[in-house]
Design an enzyme around this catalytic site. Structure first.
Site, short mmCIF file in Angstrom:
data_model
loop_
_atom_site.label_atom_id
_atom_site.label_comp_id
_atom_site.label_asym_id
_atom_site.label_seq_id
_atom_site.Cartn_x
_atom_site.Cartn_y
_atom_site.Cartn_z
N HIS A 73 -23.23 -22.49 7.65
CA HIS A 73 -23.34 -23.54 7.87
C HIS A 73 -22.52 -25.08 7.65
O HIS A 73 -22.03 -26.20 7.40
CB HIS A 73 -23.22 -23.49 6.01
CG HIS A 73 -23.92 -22.84 5.60
ND1 HIS A 73 -24.32 -22.22 4.00
CD2 HIS A 73 -25.12 -21.95 6.16
CE1 HIS A 73 -25.48 -21.50 3.64
NE2 HIS A 73 -26.60 -21.72 4.90
N ASN A 115 -18.71 -9.96 -6.66
CA ASN A 115 -18.96 -11.38 -7.55
C ASN A 115 -18.87 -11.26 -9.41
O ASN A 115 -18.73 -9.94 -9.92
CB ASN A 115 -21.28 -11.52 -7.90
CG ASN A 115 -20.70 -12.88 -7.86
OD1 ASN A 115 -20.66 -13.02 -8.88
ND2 ASN A 115 -21.93 -13.24 -7.03
C1 BJW Z 1 -17.21 -15.56 -7.71
C2 BJW Z 1 -15.90 -16.04 -8.33
C3 BJW Z 1 -15.32 -15.11 -7.91
C4 BJW Z 1 -17.57 -17.82 -9.12
N1 BJW Z 1 -15.38 -14.30 -7.45
N2 BJW Z 1 -17.53 -13.70 -7.38
C5 BJW Z 1 -37.23 -17.96 2.99
C6 BJW Z 1 -37.33 -18.53 1.90
C7 BJW Z 1 -37.02 -19.70 0.88
C8 BJW Z 1 -36.55 -20.13 1.36
C9 BJW Z 1 -36.24 -20.86 2.38
C10 BJW Z 1 -35.80 -19.75 3.28
N3 BJW Z 1 -35.80 -20.04 5.12
C11 BJW Z 1 -35.61 -20.51 4.48
C12 BJW Z 1 -35.76 -21.63 3.28
C13 BJW Z 1 -35.88 -22.97 2.80
C14 BJW Z 1 -33.50 -22.91 2.10
C15 BJW Z 1 -33.48 -22.23 1.19
O1 BJW Z 1 -32.63 -20.88 0.89
N4 BJW Z 1 -33.62 -22.36 0.12
C16 BJW Z 1 -33.80 -21.80 -1.30
C17 BJW Z 1 -32.70 -22.70 -2.00
C18 BJW Z 1 -34.55 -21.49 -2.09
N5 BJW Z 1 -32.36 -22.81 3.50
C19 BJW Z 1 -32.57 -23.59 4.20
O2 BJW Z 1 -33.32 -24.74 4.47
C20 BJW Z 1 -31.87 -23.02 5.16
N6 BJW Z 1 -32.19 -23.23 6.95
C21 BJW Z 1 -33.28 -23.25 7.48
O3 BJW Z 1 -33.92 -22.83 6.92
O4 BJW Z 1 -33.57 -23.35 8.43
C22 BJW Z 1 -34.69 -22.75 8.97
C23 BJW Z 1 -36.41 -23.35 8.28
C24 BJW Z 1 -35.75 -24.75 7.81
C25 BJW Z 1 -36.73 -25.29 7.18
C26 BJW Z 1 -38.34 -24.38 6.33
C27 BJW Z 1 -37.13 -23.28 6.46
C28 BJW Z 1 -36.46 -22.48 7.64
C29 BJW Z 1 -30.81 -23.73 5.42
C30 BJW Z 1 -29.68 -23.53 4.14
C31 BJW Z 1 -28.51 -24.96 4.22
C32 BJW Z 1 -27.67 -24.16 2.77
N7 BJW Z 1 -26.44 -25.38 2.74
C33 BJW Z 1 -25.55 -25.44 1.94
C34 BJW Z 1 -24.49 -26.95 2.30
C35 BJW Z 1 -24.08 -26.27 3.23
C36 BJW Z 1 -22.63 -27.90 3.71
C37 BJW Z 1 -22.42 -28.35 1.68
O5 BJW Z 1 -21.62 -27.46 2.06
O6 BJW Z 1 -22.04 -29.15 1.56
O7 BJW Z 1 -24.85 -24.76 1.60
S1 BJW Z 1 -26.39 -25.67 0.19
C38 BJW Z 1 -25.03 -24.49 -0.94
O8 BJW Z 1 -25.38 -24.10 -0.62
C39 BJW Z 1 -23.85 -24.50 0.88
C40 BJW Z 1 -23.52 -22.55 0.28
O9 BJW Z 1 -22.96 -22.18 1.53
C41 BJW Z 1 -25.19 -22.11 0.30
C42 BJW Z 1 -24.94 -20.43 -0.70
O10 BJW Z 1 -24.23 -21.08 -1.80
P1 BJW Z 1 -22.77 -19.94 -2.65
O11 BJW Z 1 -22.13 -19.50 -1.17
O12 BJW Z 1 -24.24 -18.76 -2.48
O13 BJW Z 1 -22.58 -20.44 -3.83
P2 BJW Z 1 -23.00 -20.90 -5.57
O14 BJW Z 1 -22.68 -21.30 -5.91
O15 BJW Z 1 -24.63 -20.57 -5.36
O16 BJW Z 1 -22.54 -19.23 -5.68
C43 BJW Z 1 -21.37 -18.93 -6.27
C44 BJW Z 1 -21.37 -17.06 -6.63
O17 BJW Z 1 -19.97 -16.66 -6.47
C45 BJW Z 1 -21.83 -17.37 -8.08
O18 BJW Z 1 -22.70 -16.04 -7.92
C46 BJW Z 1 -21.06 -16.95 -8.75
O19 BJW Z 1 -20.74 -15.93 -10.01
C47 BJW Z 1 -19.30 -16.27 -8.07
N8 BJW Z 1 -18.34 -16.35 -7.91
N9 BJW Z 1 -16.33 -17.61 -8.69
C48 BJW Z 1 -16.27 -13.25 -7.28
N10 BJW Z 1 -13.63 -15.68 -8.21
#
Ligand code: BJW
Length: 243
Positions: A117, A211
């Site tokens: 990302h 997690n």
């Molecule tokens: C602990 C802990 C500790 C806490 N120890 N654990 C297929 C199906 C459905 C939707 C889509 C699909 N394909 C694409 C999509 C659309 C979309 C998507 O996924 N949407 C969903 C929300 C439904 N994806 C996209 O748009 C992506 N692009 C793409 O696929 O392009 C092609 C395309 C385009 C258009 C249509 C279709 C295809 C791009 C995704 C970009 C994500 N960007 C972000 C922001 C990045 C910049 C920034 O930092 O500002 O990325 S959003 C945000 O979420 C960030 C993260 O990397 C990402 C994931 O989050 P993460 O890391 O999992 O964090 P959390 O907070 O969710 O979870 C933390 C976890 O840690 C929790 O579980 C806690 O329990 C745990 N935890 N402390 C261990 N100490």
């Protein structure tokens, strides 16, 4: 004490792919995206991390990124990051795929990192693509403009945007080639990253998840280690070392 079957699995694996999410940096003080502490001024990540949000309200989105840039500059790796940097040296092939934009894995000494990302420390102009380091910009509540007049944005991947092609290709090639996949500190709801552990499993890899809470991936995992990765990962490394 970690399940001895997990230690055996690590000992017997040769090609390992790891996917990290915001949870690994939580113990360094970087807020996660989702959950009770994951909100910023009551906005969900989908409302801030998107091209539409930036087009509609560039100042607000830039203010969010300025806040996070300043916060991340003061964060250091935690024992989880360091354990992964050590783990890299244990296997024939080790690929660290991260969704995080904070650059902390590199600070901890990990080498083979794929940033899915992007990286929050870089910026570019939406019009002419000129790159700008943070030092040339004002971090605050007003978006910066390029000499061409375009808006300057952080070099991260927003919802609806494609992930960097070469990075994605390398990541999927590690995913299909690994014999062990470890998913760490991610809610497993954002695609295409969320597909990676499932694809690895489909191709025959074993799957470990670490997690604090169960996620949609948990029922698919061979082993689920519940707890903080800053504790579990160093314990895992110690047990592997002593086995
Ligand atoms: C602990 C802990 C500790 C806490 N120890 N654990 C297929 C199906 C459905 C939707 C889509 C699909 N394909 C694409 C999509 C659309 C979309 C998507 O996924 N949407 C969903 C929300 C439904 N994806 C996209 O748009 C992506 N692009 C793409 O696929 O392009 C092609 C395309 C385009 C258009 C249509 C279709 C295809 C791009 C995704 C970009 C994500 N960007 C972000 C922001 C990045 C910049 C920034 O930092 O500002 O990325 S959003 C945000 O979420 C960030 C993260 O990397 C990402 C994931 O989050 P993460 O890391 O999992 O964090 P959390 O907070 O969710 O979870 C933390 C976890 O840690 C929790 O579980 C806690 O329990 C745990 N935890 N402390 C261990 N100490």
């Amino acid at each position: 004490m970690i399940d001895t079957n997990i230690i055996k699995l690590l000992k017997n694996s040769r090609r390992v792919a790891v996917l990290t999410g915001a949870g690994i940096s939580a113990e360094s003080g970087v807020p996660t995206f989702r959950g009770a502490d994951g909100l910023w001024k009551n906005y969900r990540p989908e409302e801030l991390a998107s091209p539409i949000a930036f087009r509609n309200n560039p100042d607000m989105v830039w203010e969010w990124y300025s806040w996070r840039k300043n916060l991340i500059k003061n964060c250091a790796p935690n024992p989880g990051h360091y354990a992964l940097a050590k783990m890299e040296k244990l296997f024939e092939k080790f690929t660290l795929i991260t969704q995080n934009v904070d650059g902390i894995h590199r600070q901890a000494g990990s080498d083979n990192i794929l940033e899915l990302h992007g990286n929050i420390n870089r910026n570019f102009c939406c019009e002419c693509r000129k790159e700008y380091p943070d030092n040339d910009l004002v971090l605050g509540s007003k978006v910066n403009r390029c000499s061409c007049g375009g808006l300057i944005r952080p070099a991260v991947v927003w919802f609806g945007e494609n992930l960097p092609e070469e990075v994605l290709e390398k990541a999927f090639s590690a995913v299909v080639d690994c014999d062990l996949f470890i998913s760490i500190g991610t809610s497993s709801v954002v695609y295409p990253a969320a597909l990676m552990p499932l694809k690895a499993k489909e191709e025959g890899a074993a799957l470990i998840e670490i997690n604090m809470e169960p996620t949609p991936l948990t029922p698919e995992s061979d082993f689920f280690l519940k707890g903080a990765c800053g504790v579990i990962l160093p314990n895992l490394m110690e047990d592997v070392h002593n086995a």
